[in-house]
Design a protein around this motif. Structure first.
Motif, PDB file in Angstrom:
ATOM      1  N   HIS A  77      37.873  41.543  32.832  1.00  0.00           N
ATOM      2  CA  HIS A  77      39.303  41.668  33.078  1.00  0.00           C
ATOM      3  C   HIS A  77      39.886  40.436  33.768  1.00  0.00           C
ATOM      4  O   HIS A  77      41.096  40.355  33.976  1.00  0.00           O
ATOM      5  CB  HIS A  77      39.575  42.904  33.939  1.00  0.00           C
ATOM      6  N   PRO A 117      42.009  38.573  30.547  1.00  0.00           N
ATOM      7  CA  PRO A 117      42.374  39.780  29.785  1.00  0.00           C
ATOM      8  C   PRO A 117      42.612  39.476  28.312  1.00  0.00           C
ATOM      9  O   PRO A 117      42.984  38.369  27.914  1.00  0.00           O
ATOM     10  CB  PRO A 117      43.662  40.232  30.478  1.00  0.00           C
ATOM     11  N   THR A 177      44.734  39.942  24.978  1.00  0.00           N
ATOM     12  CA  THR A 177      46.143  40.159  24.599  1.00  0.00           C
ATOM     13  C   THR A 177      46.198  41.024  23.346  1.00  0.00           C
ATOM     14  O   THR A 177      45.562  40.708  22.334  1.00  0.00           O
ATOM     15  CB  THR A 177      46.836  38.819  24.346  1.00  0.00           C
ATOM     16  N   PHE A 230      51.112  42.976  24.938  1.00  0.00           N
ATOM     17  CA  PHE A 230      50.697  43.279  26.319  1.00  0.00           C
ATOM     18  C   PHE A 230      49.224  42.906  26.480  1.00  0.00           C
ATOM     19  O   PHE A 230      48.491  42.752  25.494  1.00  0.00           O
ATOM     20  CB  PHE A 230      50.908  44.753  26.656  1.00  0.00           C
ATOM     21  N   ASN A 231      48.789  42.750  27.767  1.00  0.00           N
ATOM     22  CA  ASN A 231      47.393  42.454  28.104  1.00  0.00           C
ATOM     23  C   ASN A 231      46.637  43.743  28.398  1.00  0.00           C
ATOM     24  O   ASN A 231      47.208  44.706  28.937  1.00  0.00           O
ATOM     25  CB  ASN A 231      47.296  41.531  29.318  1.00  0.00           C
ATOM     26  N   LEU A 232      45.375  43.717  28.053  1.00  0.00           N
ATOM     27  CA  LEU A 232      44.516  44.868  28.328  1.00  0.00           C
ATOM     28  C   LEU A 232      44.262  44.927  29.835  1.00  0.00           C
ATOM     29  O   LEU A 232      43.673  44.018  30.426  1.00  0.00           O
ATOM     30  CB  LEU A 232      43.198  44.735  27.560  1.00  0.00           C
ATOM     31  N   GLU A 233      44.747  45.961  30.453  1.00  0.00           N
ATOM     32  CA  GLU A 233      44.639  46.070  31.906  1.00  0.00           C
ATOM     33  C   GLU A 233      43.328  46.726  32.313  1.00  0.00           C
ATOM     34  O   GLU A 233      42.690  47.432  31.520  1.00  0.00           O
ATOM     35  CB  GLU A 233      45.823  46.885  32.447  1.00  0.00           C
ATOM     36  N   ASN A 234      42.987  46.482  33.575  1.00  0.00           N
ATOM     37  CA  ASN A 234      41.766  47.063  34.135  1.00  0.00           C
ATOM     38  C   ASN A 234      42.046  48.499  34.564  1.00  0.00           C
ATOM     39  O   ASN A 234      42.753  48.736  35.545  1.00  0.00           O
ATOM     40  CB  ASN A 234      41.300  46.230  35.338  1.00  0.00           C
ATOM     41  N   GLY A 235      41.505  49.408  33.820  1.00  0.00           N
ATOM     42  CA  GLY A 235      41.718  50.816  34.144  1.00  0.00           C
ATOM     43  C   GLY A 235      40.569  51.434  34.915  1.00  0.00           C
ATOM     44  O   GLY A 235      40.528  52.657  35.102  1.00  0.00           O
ATOM     45  N   ASP A 268      38.490  52.095  38.290  1.00  0.00           N
ATOM     46  CA  ASP A 268      38.604  52.112  39.753  1.00  0.00           C
ATOM     47  C   ASP A 268      37.264  51.691  40.357  1.00  0.00           C
ATOM     48  O   ASP A 268      36.263  52.406  40.215  1.00  0.00           O
ATOM     49  CB  ASP A 268      39.002  53.507  40.223  1.00  0.00           C
TER      50      ASP A 268
END
Length: 392
Positions: free
Chosen positions: A96, A99, A101, A129-134, A136
């Motif tokens: 991440h 990231p 795109t 959009f960018n692939l976000e860090n989901g 935790d």
């Protein structure tokens, strides 16, 4: 009969470039030593020591095993798990950190990539959009902390012993011993086993020394230190077991406040519960006998120097009294002469004093008196005149 076998392999390359593997084996018993190369006897000789020169020290003694227990045997699986989880968390962060795109409703070939680029003319239904860090990371990090704490508990090493930040305070030795109780318990267990091993190693070293250098059995005052009593023999007997009665001194593992230790030793000395040599040992001195000899030599030298100064002062005071008749301050006046005694006898010898130690040889009372007058009155320096100046 106890036998010890050493075996290892080594490689040898011939001039033609061929590589061969050789196996070296050494068999040691109390009676003989044999050496083999590829199961072929190379050398056989008697064991000059009469014992196997190898000492095995059990780290932590356990029942049912002559080898003992390692410190890390219980934490190897935990350490492997800790490393694997650290690698997985690092992969997530690396994934991440750059990231991916995602573009929907448009063609990526028509979009120029790079910093400070502006995309325009996209269809109204397009989405970029960018692939976000989901993920935790709090859970994985807490799991790592749990594994690390378990490793500390199994090994008995507190986290503070490995550099964890803790508040600075003047913690006493008892409080530190309580804080590191688990480590101190393991230290006590190891101390017993390693003391026996070190004594055996030292015995083998001494036996080897006496075997190949028998002149070291005789006492040499220039190199062998201090004899504690005249009852000690001048020549050691290598067959006497008391020669190998060795004491292993373990320094305190925890820091000790020097002032507190000195106060404790001072109280023991005043009560007669401790000797000076014992006090030196408590302070960490490895050779208390040599230290006591050094202190004695220093006190003897100081006593001789003080006596020489007193002798010089006495002769100087005598010179002053004979020359001036004045008794120097702090010096008792001589007793009056008796009726039978003559004035010359009461005044003492009027001749020159012999050479005084510390003042150079050949100095008599007159030269000493001149020196004292010069020091007390000072010297008169010649006046300097400038011949170029106008003078009357």
């Amino acid at each position: 009969m106890l036998r010890f076998k050493i075996k290892y392999k080594f490689y040898a390359t011939s001039l033609e470039g061929s590589r061969q593997i050789f196996t070296y084996t050494e068999i040691i018993t109390d009676e003989y030593i044999e050496e083999y190369v590829n199961d072929e006897l190379l050398d056989a000789r008697e064991n000059p020591l009469g014992m196997i020169p190898i000492v095995h020290i059990r780290n932590i003694a356990i029942s049912g095993s002559p080898w003992g227990l390692s410190d890390i045997v219980d934490i190897i699986p935990l350490n492997r798990e800790y490393n694997e989880k650290c690698t997985e968390i690092s992969d997530i962060i690396n994934y991440h950190a750059a990231p991916v795109t995602i573009i929907t409703g448009a063609k990526a070939s028509n979009l120029e990539k790079g910093a400070r680029k502006v995309w325009g003319g996209l269809p109204k239904d397009a989405n970029v959009f960018n692939l976000e860090n989901g993920v935790d990371l709090n859970g994985p990090l807490a799991y790592l902390e749990l594994i690390k704490r378990s490793m500390h508990e199994l090994t008995g090493v507190p986290e503070t012993a490995l550099g964890q930040v803790q508040p600075i305070s003047n913690t006493s030795g008892v409080a530190l011993a309580t804080t590191f109780q688990s480590m101190m318990s393991r230290y006590s267990l190891k101390q017993v086993n390693y003391t026996l091993g070190f004594r055996k190693i030292n015995e083998l070293v001494l036996r080897t020394l006496f075997l190949y250098e028998p002149e070291t059995l005789r006492y040499n005052p220039d190199t062998e230190g201090v004899r504690t009593s005249d009852e000690q023999p001048m020549l050691l007997d290598p067959t006497d077991p008391t020669v190998y009665d060795i004491t292993v001194d373990w320094p305190p593992p925890l820091p000790v406040d020097a002032l507190v230790k000195l106060n404790e030793i001072q109280v023991k000395l005043s009560l007669g519960l401790e000797s000076k040599r014992g006090a030196l040992r408590d302070l960490g001195e490895m050779y208390p006998d040599a230290k006591m000899q050094e202190i004695y030599d220093e006190q003897l030298t100081e006593a001789k120097e003080d006596g020489a100064l007193e002798y010089i002062r006495a002769q100087i005071n005598g010179a002053i009294m004979r020359a001036t008749g004045i008794t120097p301050e702090g010096v008792e006046a001589p007793a009056p002469a008796s009726a039978e005694g003559s004035a010359s006898e009461s005044a003492g010898p009027a001749g020159p004093l012999p050479g005084l130690p510390g003042l150079g040889g050949g100095k008599d009372s007159q030269s000493i008196l001149n020196e004292l007058v010069t020091l007390s009155k000072g010297t008169k320096l010649a006046q300097r005149r400038n011949p170029d100046a106008d003078t009357d």
